[in-house]
Scaffold this motif. Structure first.
Motif, PDB file in Angstrom:
ATOM      1  N   ALA A 167       0.838  -1.205   0.000  1.00 41.72           N
ATOM      2  CA  ALA A 167       0.000   0.000   0.000  1.00 41.72           C
ATOM      3  C   ALA A 167       0.873   1.255   0.000  1.00 41.72           C
ATOM      4  O   ALA A 167       0.549   2.253  -0.674  1.00 41.72           O
ATOM      5  CB  ALA A 167      -0.931  -0.003   1.210  1.00 41.72           C
ATOM      6  N   PHE A 168       1.978   1.219   0.725  1.00 43.93           N
ATOM      7  CA  PHE A 168       2.911   2.353   0.750  1.00 43.93           C
ATOM      8  C   PHE A 168       3.480   2.598  -0.651  1.00 43.93           C
ATOM      9  O   PHE A 168       3.547   3.734  -1.123  1.00 43.93           O
ATOM     10  CB  PHE A 168       4.034   2.076   1.746  1.00 43.93           C
ATOM     11  N   LEU A 169       3.868   1.521  -1.332  1.00 43.29           N
ATOM     12  CA  LEU A 169       4.419   1.660  -2.677  1.00 43.29           C
ATOM     13  C   LEU A 169       3.363   2.184  -3.652  1.00 43.29           C
ATOM     14  O   LEU A 169       3.640   3.070  -4.472  1.00 43.29           O
ATOM     15  CB  LEU A 169       4.971   0.323  -3.160  1.00 43.29           C
ATOM     16  N   ALA A 170       2.141   1.644  -3.560  1.00 44.14           N
ATOM     17  CA  ALA A 170       1.076   2.079  -4.460  1.00 44.14           C
ATOM     18  C   ALA A 170       0.752   3.564  -4.253  1.00 44.14           C
ATOM     19  O   ALA A 170       0.568   4.315  -5.221  1.00 44.14           O
ATOM     20  CB  ALA A 170      -0.170   1.228  -4.242  1.00 44.14           C
ATOM     21  N   ALA A 171       0.702   3.991  -3.005  1.00 39.41           N
ATOM     22  CA  ALA A 171       0.412   5.404  -2.724  1.00 39.41           C
ATOM     23  C   ALA A 171       1.555   6.298  -3.196  1.00 39.41           C
ATOM     24  O   ALA A 171       1.327   7.397  -3.705  1.00 39.41           O
ATOM     25  CB  ALA A 171       0.175   5.600  -1.225  1.00 39.41           C
ATOM     26  N   SER A 172       2.786   5.821  -3.067  1.00 46.18           N
ATOM     27  CA  SER A 172       3.947   6.596  -3.531  1.00 46.18           C
ATOM     28  C   SER A 172       3.920   6.733  -5.044  1.00 46.18           C
ATOM     29  O   SER A 172       4.166   7.819  -5.588  1.00 46.18           O
ATOM     30  CB  SER A 172       5.246   5.920  -3.086  1.00 46.18           C
ATOM     31  N   ARG A 173       3.599   5.639  -5.736  1.00 47.87           N
ATOM     32  CA  ARG A 173       3.539   5.690  -7.201  1.00 47.87           C
ATOM     33  C   ARG A 173       2.420   6.598  -7.691  1.00 47.87           C
ATOM     34  O   ARG A 173       2.545   7.276  -8.710  1.00 47.87           O
ATOM     35  CB  ARG A 173       3.340   4.284  -7.756  1.00 47.87           C
ATOM     36  N   GLY A 174       1.322   6.602  -6.955  1.00 50.22           N
ATOM     37  CA  GLY A 174       0.183   7.418  -7.366  1.00 50.22           C
ATOM     38  C   GLY A 174       0.227   8.836  -6.854  1.00 50.22           C
ATOM     39  O   GLY A 174      -0.673   9.628  -7.158  1.00 50.22           O
ATOM     40  N   GLY A 175       1.250   9.189  -6.073  1.00 55.10           N
ATOM     41  CA  GLY A 175       1.326  10.529  -5.511  1.00 55.10           C
ATOM     42  C   GLY A 175       0.179  10.830  -4.557  1.00 55.10           C
ATOM     43  O   GLY A 175      -0.209  11.986  -4.390  1.00 55.10           O
ATOM     44  N   ASP A 176      -0.352   9.788  -3.916  1.00 51.31           N
ATOM     45  CA  ASP A 176      -1.499   9.943  -3.014  1.00 51.31           C
ATOM     46  C   ASP A 176      -0.972  10.195  -1.607  1.00 51.31           C
ATOM     47  O   ASP A 176      -0.779   9.275  -0.815  1.00 51.31           O
ATOM     48  CB  ASP A 176      -2.359   8.669  -3.047  1.00 51.31           C
ATOM     49  N   PHE A 177      -0.731  11.458  -1.283  1.00 50.73           N
ATOM     50  CA  PHE A 177      -0.098  11.794  -0.018  1.00 50.73           C
ATOM     51  C   PHE A 177      -1.020  11.552   1.179  1.00 50.73           C
ATOM     52  O   PHE A 177      -0.553  11.236   2.270  1.00 50.73           O
ATOM     53  CB  PHE A 177       0.379  13.245  -0.062  1.00 50.73           C
ATOM     54  N   GLU A 178      -2.326  11.706   0.967  1.00 49.83           N
ATOM     55  CA  GLU A 178      -3.260  11.413   2.062  1.00 49.83           C
ATOM     56  C   GLU A 178      -3.199   9.931   2.431  1.00 49.83           C
ATOM     57  O   GLU A 178      -3.220   9.576   3.614  1.00 49.83           O
ATOM     58  CB  GLU A 178      -4.680  11.809   1.667  1.00 49.83           C
ATOM     59  N   ALA A 179      -3.121   9.081   1.423  1.00 48.39           N
ATOM     60  CA  ALA A 179      -3.019   7.643   1.688  1.00 48.39           C
ATOM     61  C   ALA A 179      -1.711   7.310   2.388  1.00 48.39           C
ATOM     62  O   ALA A 179      -1.666   6.456   3.276  1.00 48.39           O
ATOM     63  CB  ALA A 179      -3.141   6.859   0.388  1.00 48.39           C
ATOM     64  N   LEU A 180      -0.636   7.990   2.011  1.00 48.45           N
ATOM     65  CA  LEU A 180       0.649   7.756   2.670  1.00 48.45           C
ATOM     66  C   LEU A 180       0.578   8.142   4.144  1.00 48.45           C
ATOM     67  O   LEU A 180       1.036   7.386   5.008  1.00 48.45           O
ATOM     68  CB  LEU A 180       1.751   8.568   1.974  1.00 48.45           C
ATOM     69  N   VAL A 181       0.018   9.296   4.419  1.00 49.10           N
ATOM     70  CA  VAL A 181      -0.100   9.741   5.819  1.00 49.10           C
ATOM     71  C   VAL A 181      -0.919   8.743   6.622  1.00 49.10           C
ATOM     72  O   VAL A 181      -0.586   8.421   7.776  1.00 49.10           O
ATOM     73  CB  VAL A 181      -0.726  11.146   5.888  1.00 49.10           C
TER      74      VAL A 181
END
Length: 279
Positions: A167-181
């Motif tokens: 999930a961390f990698l997917a959020a990083s690839r998608g630029g989804d900073f809310e998901a990363l947080v």
């Protein structure tokens, strides 16, 4: 395509794979193949033998691995050929698999690649490595254990670690900073060694917002990153063209990721036991 696929998995270099395939076709043009029943198998054998000799020559020359800074596929620099095409080829094979294959001996690599990836029987592999079919089977088995690895974590913990890291990698690839947080513990700490970044100094980031900002600054590397088993625990490897550049290790707690360690020092990287999650 099959010949190039065999050569690339053996050599991990698109330009060298092309050289091996070209040599196979040259040998075909000079050979009397009137008695050859299966030309595809004959060519596969030739490509494998040429690739094996190239791997052994590397070991004889004791070539040092490319420094991480040179491994990035930047246009106009690096190996002969199209770096973009090489990056795409590495992605199609699996970056983690290429990293692990580089840790095998030439004979182990040939036995594993030909048997496990291309279904070549051990009766044909044995003569290529000057071993009996039984010994060739043992080479492939030893390589298989290195490639697939095993996790010391309980199954439930290993599965949770994998879900979080992916999930961390997917959020990083998608630029989804809310998901990363959302994946990070509010008090998460990221530590990066001097070799992992451009400034050559240790880096420590504290707090979810700071870590996410740091991740956004490294977004160009995400393309060359995929999950792998690192000392038996799911983490991430960054490996442009299959050459290990970084390892990211994660500590996952009740509230999410509590720590991320980014390692780029070549000596430390060489000590990790890296294996493939799926094959």
């Amino acid at each position: 395509m099959r010949l190039r696929a065999v050569a690339y998995r053996m050599l991990g270099s698109a330009s060298e794979a092309d050289d091996a395939v070209q040599e196979a076709w040259l040998r075909l043009s000079r050979a009397d193949t009137s008695g050859v029943e299966n030309l595809d198998a004959w060519l596969t054998t030739v490509v494998a033998r040429v690739s094996l000799n190239m791997l052994r020559a590397r070991a004889t020359r004791r070539e040092d691995p490319l420094p991480p800074q040179v491994a990035e596929p930047v246009a106009g620099r690096g190996e002969v050929g199209d770096p973009e095409q090489e990056a795409l080829l590495a992605d199609s094979v699996g970056l983690a698999l290429l990293v692990v294959l580089d840790t095998l001996t030439p004979a182990e690599r040939l036995a594993f690649v030909l048997h496990d990836l291309f279904a070549v029987p051990f009766d044909e592999i044995g003569p290529m490595v000057e071993r009996s079919p039984t010994a060739a089977r043992q080479l492939a088995s030893r390589a298989r254990r290195r490639v697939r690895g095993a996790s010391p974590l309980p199954a439930a913990d290993a599965a949770r670690q994998r879900r979080v890291v992916e999930a961390f990698l997917a959020a990083s690839r998608g630029g989804d900073f809310e998901a990363l947080v959302a994946l990070l513990d509010p008090d998460v700490v990221l530590r990066a060694d001097p070799a992992s970044g451009p400034f050559r100094v240790p880096l420590v980031l504290r707090g979810a917002q700071s870590v996410v900002k740091g991740a956004s600054a490294s977004a160009d590397r995400v393309r060359f990153t995929e999950p792998a088993l690192i000392d038996g625990v799911v983490g991430l490897v960054t490996a442009p063209r299959g050459r290990l550049l970084l390892v990211l290790r994660f500590t996952v707690g009740d509230r999410g990721i509590t720590a991320i360690d980014v390692i780029g020092d070549p000596e430390r990287l060489s000590r990790f036991d890296i294996a493939v999650l799926d094959l």
